[in-house]
Design a protein around this motif. Structure first.
Motif, PDB file in Angstrom:
ATOM      1  N   ARG A  84      -9.265 -22.589  25.307  1.00  0.00           N
ATOM      2  CA  ARG A  84     -10.300 -21.448  25.732  1.00  0.00           C
ATOM      3  C   ARG A  84     -11.350 -22.627  24.686  1.00  0.00           C
ATOM      4  NH1 ARG A  84      -7.676 -19.885  28.969  1.00  0.00           N
ATOM      5  NH2 ARG A  84      -6.766 -17.992  29.994  1.00  0.00           N
ATOM      6  N   SER A  85     -12.462 -21.773  24.777  1.00  0.00           N
ATOM      7  CA  SER A  85     -13.482 -22.471  23.878  1.00  0.00           C
ATOM      8  C   SER A  85     -13.609 -21.481  22.925  1.00  0.00           C
ATOM      9  CB  SER A  85     -14.578 -22.750  24.313  1.00  0.00           C
ATOM     10  OG  SER A  85     -14.825 -24.241  24.963  1.00  0.00           O
ATOM     11  N   PRO A 145     -11.096 -15.755  23.621  1.00  0.00           N
ATOM     12  CA  PRO A 145     -11.982 -15.007  24.603  1.00  0.00           C
ATOM     13  C   PRO A 145     -10.648 -15.550  26.188  1.00  0.00           C
ATOM     14  CG  PRO A 145     -13.091 -17.549  24.118  1.00  0.00           C
ATOM     15  CD  PRO A 145     -11.441 -17.371  22.891  1.00  0.00           C
ATOM     16  N   PRO A 146     -11.641 -14.185  26.885  1.00  0.00           N
ATOM     17  CA  PRO A 146     -10.446 -13.574  28.120  1.00  0.00           C
ATOM     18  C   PRO A 146     -11.118 -15.261  29.617  1.00  0.00           C
ATOM     19  CG  PRO A 146     -12.054 -12.605  28.353  1.00  0.00           C
ATOM     20  CD  PRO A 146     -11.940 -13.754  26.973  1.00  0.00           C
ATOM     21  N   LEU A 147      -9.916 -15.587  29.676  1.00  0.00           N
ATOM     22  CA  LEU A 147      -9.827 -16.387  31.204  1.00  0.00           C
ATOM     23  C   LEU A 147     -11.031 -16.310  31.717  1.00  0.00           C
ATOM     24  CD1 LEU A 147      -9.432 -18.997  32.713  1.00  0.00           C
ATOM     25  CD2 LEU A 147      -7.944 -17.635  33.797  1.00  0.00           C
ATOM     26  N   LYS A 148     -12.218 -17.390  31.911  1.00  0.00           N
ATOM     27  CA  LYS A 148     -13.808 -17.033  32.823  1.00  0.00           C
ATOM     28  C   LYS A 148     -12.570 -17.840  34.411  1.00  0.00           C
ATOM     29  CE  LYS A 148     -16.678 -17.314  29.635  1.00  0.00           C
ATOM     30  NZ  LYS A 148     -18.331 -17.580  28.864  1.00  0.00           N
ATOM     31  N   LYS A 149     -13.623 -16.980  34.898  1.00  0.00           N
ATOM     32  CA  LYS A 149     -13.141 -17.626  36.802  1.00  0.00           C
ATOM     33  C   LYS A 149     -13.417 -19.155  37.156  1.00  0.00           C
ATOM     34  CE  LYS A 149     -12.503 -15.362  41.221  1.00  0.00           C
ATOM     35  NZ  LYS A 149     -11.131 -16.955  41.890  1.00  0.00           N
ATOM     36  N   ARG A 150     -12.618 -19.305  37.804  1.00  0.00           N
ATOM     37  CA  ARG A 150     -13.020 -20.546  38.635  1.00  0.00           C
ATOM     38  C   ARG A 150     -13.175 -20.881  39.601  1.00  0.00           C
ATOM     39  NH1 ARG A 150     -12.958 -25.252  33.465  1.00  0.00           N
ATOM     40  NH2 ARG A 150     -13.321 -23.245  32.051  1.00  0.00           N
ATOM     41  N   THR A 151     -13.968 -21.776  40.257  1.00  0.00           N
ATOM     42  CA  THR A 151     -14.929 -21.749  41.782  1.00  0.00           C
ATOM     43  C   THR A 151     -13.327 -22.769  42.046  1.00  0.00           C
ATOM     44  OG1 THR A 151     -16.850 -22.332  41.592  1.00  0.00           O
ATOM     45  CG2 THR A 151     -15.839 -23.106  42.830  1.00  0.00           C
ATOM     46  N   CYS A 185     -13.881 -25.292  19.625  1.00  0.00           N
ATOM     47  CA  CYS A 185     -14.912 -25.539  21.184  1.00  0.00           C
ATOM     48  C   CYS A 185     -15.383 -26.618  20.763  1.00  0.00           C
ATOM     49  CB  CYS A 185     -15.729 -24.878  20.453  1.00  0.00           C
ATOM     50  SG  CYS A 185     -17.478 -24.206  21.528  1.00  0.00           S
TER      51      CYS A 185
END
Length: 185
Positions: free
Chosen positions: A11-12, A170-176, A133
């Motif tokens: 994560r960043s 930070p939580p995982l951010k959904k990716r395409t 980061c």
């Protein structure tokens, strides 16, 4: 931790504890990270490390650079202090430079090799429990910043890696989905 898991868990991280990172740990990360693919083994990268006592000087000089560029002109004293504190809360700044030489194609290869090496840094830091980061753009890509960190005329900044022990991950951010960006020839 396997490679897939490591990639998915990176994560960043932008919030760190004040626990120092031993220089040996940073050197360990760099010694492995430099095994990134690099065309004709040019190894175009160089590092500038600001930690411990150097971190405070770095933050002072970064704030001076921002002031000289007029980026603090519209800020109140309180906003300037908050900005300084935000910079000061990052325990380690690692500026990654790459050599700009040869043909345009060689320069692109060297930048891409350096980017791959930066990803190695991030994955290795994550594996050791560190947060990081990768910062780019804005003031990091200016002539003033290059001068601040002692870049030569043939070096460019590929990015600044902030490192520290994470206070918040930070939580995982959904990716395409990759299949949505995949074209079969």
């Amino acid at each position: 931790m396997n490679a897939r898991q490591l990639i998915l868990e990176r994560r960043s991280v932008r919030a760190y504890t004040d626990q120092p990172i031993p220089n040996e740990m940073i050197e360990e990360i760099l010694e492995a990270a430099i095994y990134a693919p690099t065309h004709k083994l040019r190894e175009p990268w160089r590092f500038v490390l600001a930690n411990e006592d150097g971190q405070a000087r770095y933050v002072d000089q970064l704030m001076n650079l921002l002031a000289a560029r007029g980026q603090l002109d519209q800020k109140t004293d309180e906003q300037r202090q908050l900005m300084r504190q935000k910079f000061a809360d990052v325990p380690v700044y690692l500026t990654v430079l790459y050599e700009v030489q040869g043909t345009e194609d060689q320069q692109m290869e060297d930048l891409l090799a350096t980017a791959a090496m930066i990803q190695n840094i991030q994955l290795l830091a994550t594996e050791l429990g560190l947060g990081c980061c990768w910062k780019s753009g804005k003031h990091w890509f200016t002539d003033g910043y290059a001068e601040l960190i002692g870049a030569t005329e043939t070096e460019r900044v590929a990015g600044v890696i902030q490192l520290g022990w994470p206070a918040v991950i930070p939580p995982l951010k959904k990716r395409t989905a990759a299949r949505d960006k995949l074209t079969h020839f």
